[in-house]
Motif scaffolding. Structure first.
Motif, PDB file in Angstrom:
ATOM      1  N   SER A 105       0.775  -1.249  -0.073  1.00 34.00           N
ATOM      2  CA  SER A 105       0.066  -0.046   0.135  1.00 34.00           C
ATOM      3  C   SER A 105       0.640   1.218   0.003  1.00 34.00           C
ATOM      4  CB  SER A 105      -0.936  -0.005   1.302  1.00 34.00           C
ATOM      5  OG  SER A 105      -1.863  -0.937   1.182  1.00 34.00           O
ATOM      6  N   THR A 106       1.982   1.058   0.023  1.00 30.46           N
ATOM      7  CA  THR A 106       3.095   2.243   0.041  1.00 30.46           C
ATOM      8  C   THR A 106       3.942   1.984  -1.073  1.00 30.46           C
ATOM      9  OG1 THR A 106       4.211   1.612   1.886  1.00 30.46           O
ATOM     10  CG2 THR A 106       2.554   3.231   2.341  1.00 30.46           C
ATOM     11  N   LYS A 107       4.434   2.988  -1.791  1.00 25.18           N
ATOM     12  CA  LYS A 107       5.499   2.713  -2.859  1.00 25.18           C
ATOM     13  C   LYS A 107       6.917   3.308  -2.838  1.00 25.18           C
ATOM     14  CE  LYS A 107       3.426  -0.469  -4.959  1.00 25.18           C
ATOM     15  NZ  LYS A 107       3.236  -1.145  -3.733  1.00 25.18           N
ATOM     16  N   GLN A 108       7.051   4.371  -2.194  1.00 23.28           N
ATOM     17  CA  GLN A 108       8.386   4.876  -2.505  1.00 23.28           C
ATOM     18  C   GLN A 108       9.326   3.947  -1.463  1.00 23.28           C
ATOM     19  OE1 GLN A 108       9.653   7.840  -4.187  1.00 23.28           O
ATOM     20  NE2 GLN A 108      11.365   6.306  -3.954  1.00 23.28           N
ATOM     21  N   TYR A 109       8.758   3.635  -0.412  1.00 22.25           N
ATOM     22  CA  TYR A 109       9.327   2.710   0.644  1.00 22.25           C
ATOM     23  C   TYR A 109       9.840   1.569  -0.150  1.00 22.25           C
ATOM     24  CZ  TYR A 109      10.386  -0.569   4.400  1.00 22.25           C
ATOM     25  OH  TYR A 109      10.801  -1.376   5.127  1.00 22.25           O
ATOM     26  N   VAL A 110       8.844   0.858  -0.955  1.00 24.72           N
ATOM     27  CA  VAL A 110       9.048  -0.389  -1.555  1.00 24.72           C
ATOM     28  C   VAL A 110      10.075  -0.392  -2.702  1.00 24.72           C
ATOM     29  CG1 VAL A 110       7.918  -2.283  -2.909  1.00 24.72           C
ATOM     30  CG2 VAL A 110       6.727  -1.465  -0.878  1.00 24.72           C
ATOM     31  N   LEU A 111      10.029   0.866  -3.577  1.00 31.34           N
ATOM     32  CA  LEU A 111      10.687   0.932  -4.696  1.00 31.34           C
ATOM     33  C   LEU A 111      12.354   1.160  -4.110  1.00 31.34           C
ATOM     34  CD1 LEU A 111       8.261   1.080  -6.365  1.00 31.34           C
ATOM     35  CD2 LEU A 111       9.450   2.932  -7.458  1.00 31.34           C
ATOM     36  N   ASP A 112      12.526   1.868  -2.811  1.00 30.38           N
ATOM     37  CA  ASP A 112      13.810   2.040  -2.349  1.00 30.38           C
ATOM     38  C   ASP A 112      14.498   0.609  -1.976  1.00 30.38           C
ATOM     39  OD1 ASP A 112      13.579   4.807  -2.609  1.00 30.38           O
ATOM     40  OD2 ASP A 112      13.015   5.253  -0.648  1.00 30.38           O
ATOM     41  N   LEU A 113      13.518  -0.244  -1.430  1.00 29.41           N
ATOM     42  CA  LEU A 113      13.996  -1.374  -0.960  1.00 29.41           C
ATOM     43  C   LEU A 113      14.387  -2.518  -2.280  1.00 29.41           C
ATOM     44  CD1 LEU A 113      11.528  -2.868   1.905  1.00 29.41           C
ATOM     45  CD2 LEU A 113      13.695  -2.196   2.071  1.00 29.41           C
ATOM     46  N   ALA A 114      13.561  -2.322  -3.237  1.00 36.20           N
ATOM     47  CA  ALA A 114      13.931  -2.994  -4.544  1.00 36.20           C
ATOM     48  C   ALA A 114      15.324  -2.545  -5.065  1.00 36.20           C
ATOM     49  CB  ALA A 114      12.870  -3.018  -5.486  1.00 36.20           C
ATOM     50  N   ARG A 115      15.484  -1.282  -5.233  1.00 33.16           N
ATOM     51  CA  ARG A 115      16.669  -0.636  -5.830  1.00 33.16           C
ATOM     52  C   ARG A 115      17.857  -1.294  -4.923  1.00 33.16           C
ATOM     53  NH1 ARG A 115      15.301   4.063  -5.265  1.00 33.16           N
ATOM     54  NH2 ARG A 115      14.164   4.203  -6.931  1.00 33.16           N
ATOM     55  N   ARG A 116      17.891  -1.033  -3.564  1.00 38.76           N
ATOM     56  CA  ARG A 116      18.890  -1.352  -2.732  1.00 38.76           C
ATOM     57  C   ARG A 116      19.132  -2.917  -2.661  1.00 38.76           C
ATOM     58  NH1 ARG A 116      18.671  -2.261   2.921  1.00 38.76           N
ATOM     59  NH2 ARG A 116      16.612  -1.406   3.114  1.00 38.76           N
ATOM     60  N   LEU A 117      18.043  -3.932  -2.661  1.00 43.53           N
ATOM     61  CA  LEU A 117      18.324  -5.230  -2.318  1.00 43.53           C
ATOM     62  C   LEU A 117      18.195  -6.142  -3.570  1.00 43.53           C
ATOM     63  CD1 LEU A 117      16.214  -5.301   0.798  1.00 43.53           C
ATOM     64  CD2 LEU A 117      18.603  -5.278   0.822  1.00 43.53           C
ATOM     65  N   PHE A 124      11.816  -5.605 -11.250  1.00 40.24           N
ATOM     66  CA  PHE A 124      10.873  -5.286 -10.386  1.00 40.24           C
ATOM     67  C   PHE A 124       9.887  -4.276 -11.016  1.00 40.24           C
ATOM     68  CE2 PHE A 124       9.009  -2.558  -6.874  1.00 40.24           C
ATOM     69  CZ  PHE A 124       8.359  -3.693  -6.086  1.00 40.24           C
ATOM     70  N   VAL A 125       8.866  -4.474 -10.457  1.00 40.07           N
ATOM     71  CA  VAL A 125       7.909  -3.353 -11.186  1.00 40.07           C
ATOM     72  C   VAL A 125       6.431  -3.285  -9.878  1.00 40.07           C
ATOM     73  CG1 VAL A 125       5.741  -2.519 -12.823  1.00 40.07           C
ATOM     74  CG2 VAL A 125       7.613  -3.965 -13.403  1.00 40.07           C
ATOM     75  N   GLY A 126       6.527  -2.111  -9.365  1.00 41.41           N
ATOM     76  CA  GLY A 126       5.494  -1.979  -8.134  1.00 41.41           C
ATOM     77  C   GLY A 126       4.135  -1.912  -8.673  1.00 41.41           C
ATOM     78  N   SER A 127       3.311  -2.621  -7.702  1.00 41.34           N
ATOM     79  CA  SER A 127       1.752  -2.619  -8.019  1.00 41.34           C
ATOM     80  C   SER A 127       1.214  -2.308  -6.567  1.00 41.34           C
ATOM     81  CB  SER A 127       1.450  -4.269  -8.438  1.00 41.34           C
ATOM     82  OG  SER A 127       2.082  -4.392  -9.736  1.00 41.34           O
ATOM     83  N   MET A 181       1.681   5.364 -12.565  1.00 40.17           N
ATOM     84  CA  MET A 181       1.876   6.796 -11.649  1.00 40.17           C
ATOM     85  C   MET A 181       3.258   6.586 -11.044  1.00 40.17           C
ATOM     86  SD  MET A 181      -0.665   6.554  -8.372  1.00 40.17           S
ATOM     87  CE  MET A 181      -2.286   6.924  -9.809  1.00 40.17           C
ATOM     88  N   THR A 182       3.729   7.848 -10.519  1.00 38.68           N
ATOM     89  CA  THR A 182       5.100   7.722  -9.812  1.00 38.68           C
ATOM     90  C   THR A 182       4.863   7.249  -8.396  1.00 38.68           C
ATOM     91  OG1 THR A 182       4.860  10.155  -9.029  1.00 38.68           O
ATOM     92  CG2 THR A 182       5.855   9.702 -11.305  1.00 38.68           C
ATOM     93  N   ALA A 183       5.761   7.081  -7.607  1.00 39.93           N
ATOM     94  CA  ALA A 183       5.611   6.508  -6.408  1.00 39.93           C
ATOM     95  C   ALA A 183       5.244   7.709  -5.355  1.00 39.93           C
ATOM     96  CB  ALA A 183       7.302   6.128  -5.633  1.00 39.93           C
TER      97      ALA A 183
END
Length: 298
Positions: A105-117, A124-127, A181-183
């Motif tokens: 339900s949140t996306k900036q946090y998740v995208l940051d995790l994906a980028r880092r890990l 990875f594509v956020g949904s 949309m953007t994060a």
């Protein structure tokens, strides 16, 4: 590397977390006629057994190696507080070229995790499927949970376009409409229409309980506060990972409440009437659009 851009070509889908959303995804995959093997990865044998019993997965395992090793697509459906540990498992066990998405339900946090890990060999594509229930657990999973609902797609910068197409096609296949949309936009908008309403519903229940009026509440209060019955641990994760968006939404709401309080104190019935009329017209128009787009039935 075997790239797949259509969900009908998927051979294996790993569902990490087989609760309400993960279980509903598994049921929806089969209901949509997608023939991919559905592999459920969980932390407790009891939850895996329940997922198998209701037919949400074909194979259930507690082993990340077995659960992820053959996946074309992995869907992370755990609470957001588990995402960091899950992403480390994805990095260790997914095959080259696999696509990962999530239901967070949140996306900036998740995208940051994906980028880092996540390594670059994993796409990875956020949904965020805008569907759910105040109930938790695979026993409440439904094949039609996602029908006609909206799924927000949040690709990271530089994302493989074919991975985005695959994720969109997957959600379309199980009955959803998608919007990219953007994060930043996602977290701001979802704070207004999902996260803040949960905070508000919980605050209303707490206020009524403390004031002793809860026992006389009727269906209007019940409808307004339904989401306050959501799982507290899950909602704690959501609110803490979108603190900025939720705080901004709270500030905006407080400004409006202060204005309404001022009108009431000074007897400004014209201003109060205008506020109520604007809200009614905006909501009525929104409901009509949902009918027209077949998100909800008349």
């Amino acid at each position: 590397m075997r790239k797949i851009i259509s969900s009908k070509d998927l051979r294996s889908v790993s569902i990490v977390g087989v609760g309400l959303l993960g279980g509903s995804i598994g049921l929806a995959i089969r209901a949509a006629g997608v023939q991919a093997e559905r592999v459920g990865l969980g932390r407790r044998r009891s939850s895996i057994n329940r997922a198998l019993r209701v037919g949400a997965v074909d194979v259930g395992t507690l082993s990340p190696k077995r659960g992820l090793g053959g996946a074309d697509l992995a869907i992370v459906a755990t609470p957001i507080g588990r995402f960091e540990a899950v992403f480390r498992q994805l990095a260790d066990h997914l095959p080259d070229g696999a696509v990962v998405t999530d239901v967070g339900s949140t996306k900036q946090y998740v995208l940051d995790l994906a980028r880092r890990l996540l390594p670059t060999r994993i796409r990875f594509v956020g949904s965020h499927p805008m569907a759910g229930s105040e109930n938790a657990g695979v026993d409440f999973a439904r094949a039609d949970l996602f029908q006609r609902a909206q799924c927000l797609i949040v690709p990271p910068s530089g994302c493989d376009p074919e991975a985005v197409l695959l994720v969109e096609d997957f959600w379309h296949r199980i009955g959803m409409r998608t919007t990219r949309m953007t994060a930043q936009q996602h977290d701001q908008w979802v704070a207004q229409v999902s996260h803040l309403p949960h905070v508000l519903a919980s605050a209303l229940v707490e206020l009524a309980a403390a004031g002793g009026s809860l026992d006389i509440a009727a269906t209007g209060f019940q409808d307004t506060t339904r989401v306050a019955s959501g799982h507290p641990e899950m909602w704690l994760d959501i609110l803490m990972t979108n603190r900025r968006g939720v705080c901004r939404a709270i500030d905006d709401l407080v400004d409006r409440l202060h204005a309404i309080r001022g009108w009431l104190r000074t007897g400004r019935s014209d201003a109060v009437a205008g506020f109520l009329d604007r809200a009614k017209r905006a909501r009525d128009a929104w409901i009509q659009r949902r009918y027209a787009e077949q998100e909800i039935e008349p």
